[in-house]
Design a protein around this motif. Structure first.
Motif, PDB file in Angstrom:
ATOM      1  N   ASP A 209       3.494  14.147 -19.158  1.00 37.79           N
ATOM      2  CA  ASP A 209       3.460  14.535 -20.563  1.00 37.79           C
ATOM      3  C   ASP A 209       2.171  15.277 -20.902  1.00 37.79           C
ATOM      4  OD1 ASP A 209       5.900  13.334 -20.967  1.00 37.79           O
ATOM      5  OD2 ASP A 209       5.037  11.428 -21.656  1.00 37.79           O
ATOM      6  N   LEU A 210       2.286  16.278 -21.772  1.00 39.62           N
ATOM      7  CA  LEU A 210       1.144  17.062 -22.218  1.00 39.62           C
ATOM      8  C   LEU A 210       0.697  16.588 -23.597  1.00 39.62           C
ATOM      9  CD1 LEU A 210       2.326  20.651 -21.188  1.00 39.62           C
ATOM     10  CD2 LEU A 210       0.985  19.011 -19.849  1.00 39.62           C
ATOM     11  N   ASP A 211      -0.613  16.701 -23.868  1.00 41.30           N
ATOM     12  CA  ASP A 211      -1.107  16.317 -25.190  1.00 41.30           C
ATOM     13  C   ASP A 211      -0.983  17.495 -26.158  1.00 41.30           C
ATOM     14  OD1 ASP A 211      -3.423  18.025 -25.005  1.00 41.30           O
ATOM     15  OD2 ASP A 211      -4.484  16.479 -23.900  1.00 41.30           O
ATOM     16  N   ARG A 212      -1.447  17.301 -27.377  1.00 42.91           N
ATOM     17  CA  ARG A 212      -1.249  18.302 -28.431  1.00 42.91           C
ATOM     18  C   ARG A 212      -1.848  19.655 -28.070  1.00 42.91           C
ATOM     19  NH1 ARG A 212      -3.950  20.418 -32.672  1.00 42.91           N
ATOM     20  NH2 ARG A 212      -5.821  19.284 -32.034  1.00 42.91           N
ATOM     21  N   ILE A 213      -3.048  19.660 -27.499  1.00 41.67           N
ATOM     22  CA  ILE A 213      -3.702  20.922 -27.153  1.00 41.67           C
ATOM     23  C   ILE A 213      -3.035  21.556 -25.934  1.00 41.67           C
ATOM     24  CG2 ILE A 213      -5.864  21.977 -26.365  1.00 41.67           C
ATOM     25  CD1 ILE A 213      -7.362  19.972 -28.096  1.00 41.67           C
ATOM     26  N   GLU A 214      -2.635  20.734 -24.976  1.00 45.89           N
ATOM     27  CA  GLU A 214      -1.997  21.261 -23.771  1.00 45.89           C
ATOM     28  C   GLU A 214      -0.641  21.909 -24.059  1.00 45.89           C
ATOM     29  OE1 GLU A 214      -3.866  18.125 -20.469  1.00 45.89           O
ATOM     30  OE2 GLU A 214      -1.991  17.671 -21.510  1.00 45.89           O
ATOM     31  N   LEU A 215      -0.087  21.635 -25.237  1.00 47.63           N
ATOM     32  CA  LEU A 215       1.199  22.210 -25.620  1.00 47.63           C
ATOM     33  C   LEU A 215       1.067  23.579 -26.305  1.00 47.63           C
ATOM     34  CD1 LEU A 215       2.971  18.983 -26.953  1.00 47.63           C
ATOM     35  CD2 LEU A 215       3.583  20.293 -24.906  1.00 47.63           C
ATOM     36  N   GLU A 216      -0.154  24.092 -26.391  1.00 48.44           N
ATOM     37  CA  GLU A 216      -0.368  25.409 -26.995  1.00 48.44           C
ATOM     38  C   GLU A 216       0.300  26.506 -26.160  1.00 48.44           C
ATOM     39  OE1 GLU A 216      -1.597  26.594 -29.709  1.00 48.44           O
ATOM     40  OE2 GLU A 216      -2.322  24.728 -30.595  1.00 48.44           O
ATOM     41  N   GLN A 217       0.463  27.677 -26.790  1.00 48.34           N
ATOM     42  CA  GLN A 217       1.062  28.827 -26.110  1.00 48.34           C
ATOM     43  C   GLN A 217       0.095  29.404 -25.073  1.00 48.34           C
ATOM     44  OE1 GLN A 217       4.325  29.820 -26.664  1.00 48.34           O
ATOM     45  NE2 GLN A 217       4.325  27.902 -27.844  1.00 48.34           N
ATOM     46  N   MET A 218       0.624  30.159 -24.111  1.00 51.13           N
ATOM     47  CA  MET A 218      -0.187  30.673 -23.020  1.00 51.13           C
ATOM     48  C   MET A 218      -1.301  31.599 -23.498  1.00 51.13           C
ATOM     49  SD  MET A 218      -1.016  30.630 -19.904  1.00 51.13           S
ATOM     50  CE  MET A 218       0.320  29.597 -19.279  1.00 51.13           C
ATOM     51  N   ASP A 219      -1.063  32.379 -24.557  1.00 51.42           N
ATOM     52  CA  ASP A 219      -2.106  33.293 -25.016  1.00 51.42           C
ATOM     53  C   ASP A 219      -3.346  32.532 -25.481  1.00 51.42           C
ATOM     54  OD1 ASP A 219      -0.881  32.267 -27.274  1.00 51.42           O
ATOM     55  OD2 ASP A 219      -0.918  34.152 -28.381  1.00 51.42           O
ATOM     56  N   PHE A 220      -3.167  31.310 -25.982  1.00 47.46           N
ATOM     57  CA  PHE A 220      -4.297  30.455 -26.342  1.00 47.46           C
ATOM     58  C   PHE A 220      -5.136  30.154 -25.109  1.00 47.46           C
ATOM     59  CE2 PHE A 220      -5.904  26.052 -26.386  1.00 47.46           C
ATOM     60  CZ  PHE A 220      -6.764  26.089 -27.473  1.00 47.46           C
TER      61      PHE A 220
END
Length: 218
Positions: free
Chosen positions: A159-170
């Motif tokens: 599972d990924l946390d909130r920040i790890e779920l950001e889009q690739m451009d981030f």
């Protein structure tokens, strides 16, 4: 290590890098080296590291908030957590002559909130000065990895946390800022984390042993 008028006999080593860069393995290697060298040390992580700072970490990382966490709140929570950790754990350990191994520090915020979220240098520097007062690591090992590779590794872990779920451009912006900042600071050593695990571990060991030797000479 010094901050303000205080001097410390301990050393602060930080491991930095994006998701999937291998920070946990790097820390294990450093622990082994310090133990073999007879150096007393403690570990920290950011955000987190103290009871209150861990509560702030949960606020930042959780994906189950009932309301959206603003980028401004994220930035301030990161530095609030760091301030608690610095005052209550890092500085006392350094003053006692212990070395501190940090899983992330201020460079992470400069990359993620500065580069990723787009906060300007003046804003970042103002908050850093308020909370850190010029404090900085003695050595930072930055494990450099392409964000596409790193995120692929992170997803494979679970599972990924909130920040790890950001889009690739981030993460591309974060990666670019990491590289930019590392190139500007002589206390940051950039290591290629896309090498084989054996090679990366050898590079880490070489860097840490060289730092210890340099410290003993001074």
């Amino acid at each position: 290590m010094s901050t303000g008028s205080k001097s410390y006999t301990g050393k602060f080593i930080v491991i930095e890098g994006m998701e999937g860069a291998g920070k946990s393995s790097a820390i294990t290697i450093i622990e082994k080296i310090l133990t073999e060298q007879g150096i007393d040390y403690i570990n920290t992580r950011e955000p987190g590291g103290t009871p209150l700072a861990e509560s702030l970490r949960d606020m930042v990382k959780s994906v189950s908030h009932d309301e959206k966490l603003t980028v401004e709140t994220e930035l301030l929570l990161m530095y609030a957590s760091r301030s608690q950790l610095l005052a209550n754990k890092i500085l006392p350990a350094l003053a006692a002559g212990k070395w501190v191994i940090g899983d992330r520090h201020d460079l992470s915020s400069r990359a993620y909130q500065g580069g990723g979220r787009g906060f300007d240098e003046n804003t970042m520097n103002t908050i850093r000065e308020i909370t850190l007062k010029g404090f900085a690591p003695d050595l930072t090992l930055y494990l450099d990895i392409d964000p596409h590779i790193g995120l692929s590794r992170a997803k494979a872990r679970g599972d990924l946390d909130r920040i790890e779920l950001e889009q690739m451009d981030f993460f591309v912006r974060v990666h670019n800022k990491y590289r930019e900042l590392a190139a500007q600071d002589q206390t940051i050593i950039t290591l290629d984390a896309t090498k084989t695990m054996v090679r990366v571990h050898q590079d880490i060991e070489k860097s840490i042993l060289a730092f210890i030797a340099q410290t003993n000479e001074n």
